[in-house]
Design an enzyme around this catalytic site. Sequence first.
Site, PDB file in Angstrom:
ATOM      1  N   ARG A  46       0.854  -1.193   0.000  1.00 17.55           N
ATOM      2  CA  ARG A  46       0.000   0.000   0.000  1.00 17.55           C
ATOM      3  C   ARG A  46       0.887   1.240   0.000  1.00 17.55           C
ATOM      4  O   ARG A  46       0.588   2.237  -0.648  1.00 17.55           O
ATOM      5  CB  ARG A  46      -0.941   0.003   1.222  1.00 17.55           C
ATOM      6  CG  ARG A  46      -1.669   1.316   1.377  1.00 17.55           C
ATOM      7  CD  ARG A  46      -2.899   1.303   2.288  1.00 17.55           C
ATOM      8  NE  ARG A  46      -2.873   0.366   3.374  1.00 17.55           N
ATOM      9  CZ  ARG A  46      -2.181   0.532   4.523  1.00 17.55           C
ATOM     10  NH1 ARG A  46      -1.471   1.624   4.719  1.00 17.55           N
ATOM     11  NH2 ARG A  46      -2.225  -0.385   5.460  1.00 17.55           N
ATOM     12  N   TYR A  98     -16.403  17.880 -14.607  1.00 15.28           N
ATOM     13  CA  TYR A  98     -16.985  16.546 -14.705  1.00 15.28           C
ATOM     14  C   TYR A  98     -18.037  16.415 -13.590  1.00 15.28           C
ATOM     15  O   TYR A  98     -17.800  16.871 -12.459  1.00 15.28           O
ATOM     16  CB  TYR A  98     -15.867  15.508 -14.552  1.00 15.28           C
ATOM     17  CG  TYR A  98     -16.371  14.110 -14.335  1.00 15.28           C
ATOM     18  CD1 TYR A  98     -17.225  13.507 -15.254  1.00 15.28           C
ATOM     19  CD2 TYR A  98     -16.006  13.370 -13.212  1.00 15.28           C
ATOM     20  CE1 TYR A  98     -17.704  12.221 -15.051  1.00 15.28           C
ATOM     21  CE2 TYR A  98     -16.467  12.085 -13.006  1.00 15.28           C
ATOM     22  CZ  TYR A  98     -17.330  11.517 -13.930  1.00 15.28           C
ATOM     23  OH  TYR A  98     -17.798  10.254 -13.718  1.00 15.28           O
ATOM     24  N   ASP A 170      -7.423  20.143 -13.303  1.00 13.73           N
ATOM     25  CA  ASP A 170      -7.745  18.824 -13.849  1.00 13.73           C
ATOM     26  C   ASP A 170      -7.418  18.883 -15.341  1.00 13.73           C
ATOM     27  O   ASP A 170      -8.101  19.547 -16.116  1.00 13.73           O
ATOM     28  CB  ASP A 170      -9.231  18.512 -13.604  1.00 13.73           C
ATOM     29  CG  ASP A 170      -9.606  17.105 -14.066  1.00 13.73           C
ATOM     30  OD1 ASP A 170      -8.947  16.570 -14.976  1.00 13.73           O
ATOM     31  OD2 ASP A 170     -10.580  16.547 -13.517  1.00 13.73           O
ATOM     32  N   LYS A 195      -8.366   7.994 -18.973  1.00 13.79           N
ATOM     33  CA  LYS A 195      -8.625   8.608 -20.284  1.00 13.79           C
ATOM     34  C   LYS A 195      -7.382   8.544 -21.183  1.00 13.79           C
ATOM     35  O   LYS A 195      -6.890   7.473 -21.449  1.00 13.79           O
ATOM     36  CB  LYS A 195      -9.143  10.024 -20.100  1.00 13.79           C
ATOM     37  CG  LYS A 195     -10.130  10.194 -18.955  1.00 13.79           C
ATOM     38  CD  LYS A 195     -11.364   9.313 -19.065  1.00 13.79           C
ATOM     39  CE  LYS A 195     -12.314   9.566 -17.907  1.00 13.79           C
ATOM     40  NZ  LYS A 195     -13.250   8.485 -17.680  1.00 13.79           N
TER      41      LYS A 195
HETATM   42  O1  P1T Z   1     -13.608   8.040 -13.788  1.00 12.27           O
HETATM   43  P1  P1T Z   1     -12.415   8.486 -12.989  1.00 12.27           P
HETATM   44  O2  P1T Z   1     -11.145   7.834 -13.409  1.00 12.27           O
HETATM   45  O3  P1T Z   1     -12.651   8.417 -11.513  1.00 12.27           O
HETATM   46  O4  P1T Z   1     -12.165  10.029 -13.342  1.00 12.27           O
HETATM   47  C1  P1T Z   1     -13.055  11.047 -13.008  1.00 12.27           C
HETATM   48  C2  P1T Z   1     -12.883  12.230 -13.919  1.00 12.27           C
HETATM   49  C3  P1T Z   1     -12.148  13.315 -13.482  1.00 12.27           C
HETATM   50  N1  P1T Z   1     -11.946  14.404 -14.263  1.00 12.27           N
HETATM   51  C4  P1T Z   1     -12.469  14.472 -15.511  1.00 12.27           C
HETATM   52  C5  P1T Z   1     -12.233  15.693 -16.322  1.00 12.27           C
HETATM   53  C6  P1T Z   1     -13.204  13.397 -16.022  1.00 12.27           C
HETATM   54  O5  P1T Z   1     -13.680  13.506 -17.258  1.00 12.27           O
HETATM   55  C7  P1T Z   1     -13.427  12.253 -15.216  1.00 12.27           C
HETATM   56  C8  P1T Z   1     -14.241  11.093 -15.676  1.00 12.27           C
HETATM   57  N2  P1T Z   1     -15.031  11.377 -16.794  1.00 12.27           N
HETATM   58  C9  P1T Z   1     -15.874  10.487 -17.401  1.00 12.27           C
HETATM   59  C10 P1T Z   1     -16.086   9.227 -16.975  1.00 12.27           C
HETATM   60  C11 P1T Z   1     -16.567  11.011 -18.597  1.00 12.27           C
HETATM   61  O6  P1T Z   1     -17.121  10.245 -19.400  1.00 12.27           O
HETATM   62  O7  P1T Z   1     -16.548  12.235 -18.765  1.00 12.27           O
END
Ligand code: P1T
Length: 380
Positions: A46, A98, A170, A195
């Site tokens: 961890r 988001y 972000d 992403k």
């Molecule tokens: O899904 P996750 O890995 O927890 O990430 C969250 C997140 C954070 N910041 C941005 C700009 C994001 O687009 C996302 C996740 N977005 C999607 C799942 C989407 O389809 O827009």
Amino acid sequence: MGFATTAIHAGQEPDEATGSVTVPIYQTSTYAQETLGKHKGFEYARTQNPTRLALERNLAALEGAKFGYAFASGMAAIDATLRLVKAGEHVIVSDNTYGGTFRLFSRILSNYNIEFDFVDTSDITKVEAAIRTNTRMVFVETPTNPVMIVTDLQAVSDVAHRAGARVVCDNTFMSPYLQRPLDFGVDIVVHSTTKYLNGHSDGVGGIVVLNDEEDAEWLAFVQNSVGAILSPFDSWLVLRGTKTLALRMEQHDRSGRAVAAFLEEHPKVQKIYYPGSLSHRQHDLAKRQQKGFGGMVAFDVGSLENARIVFESVKLCTLAESLGGVETLISHPATMTHASVLPETRARLGITEGLVRISVGIEDTDDIIADLDQALEKIK
Ligand code: P1T
């Protein structure tokens, strides 16, 4: 060293034990210690893992940062970052983020006496007006998900720093290939590695990178204490992804521009949101702080009925949440990614029932456009 070279080599020396060119997946929960207090720098998985460490170094290097911490998801990375803020303090947030970010801040963290103000951070006077004596963080997304609003990172950093607040960006929509927020004074960069960084839609993850030693120490402490760590296998997948990040982003950018240009001229499309378009009100700012415009495009077809026709008619594009993978994904922000945003906020931002978001993949550009064209033609 150039970006592509850094992406392929940073954090990834051949394995000391075997010479393995690829960083191995260290699938272990613990490490043998020679004697009490004597070990090779790894005690418990961890706390430290060599595969995760390689990824953290790799992503820190790509953003031009000293420190990186990988988490189990983008949301876990954002949550960890917010642990830099204490009860009684105030955070300014872009009013379009988001939906999950809005949900975390407004529904969970606000229960711990942290105050959030959601403001249009593309208007620097609004950021200035929202600053309070207890403001400790300004959290921006640029360009925003999904209506692609751009925030001037240098201007926001100047205002926040004068007030003694950190700036978090972000950078998920751009990736460090197209935008490096730390170069504009931003203090901390977060990503959903799910992403573009992973790039292949086969793993969920998140990363936080920064330069400040004290904040980095706290984030390492949070990472270990809370334990929302990225697994060795998922770390390895993202490491594999970043090796081709430069090539992929070039193609996402090329096709993103072509798709946006096609949509802008299409009679069935009422409005498009793409900072690469000359009609985008912040095109010049985007050009200044981004190396390109990327593969995220949103467009309005006027009604839920029309959007539904597009979703049901596309053959190559896949109707799905998420973005940034090699395949083209198409989604409906109002009912999918931004369902948790208040209806009045959605209306103000332009997240209408007719809004369609497309994550332009790296298939042949003509095939993506032909698919969208035949789907749009089905709208009466
Ligand atoms: O899904 P996750 O890995 O927890 O990430 C969250 C997140 C954070 N910041 C941005 C700009 C994001 O687009 C996302 C996740 N977005 C999607 C799942 C989407 O389809 O827009």
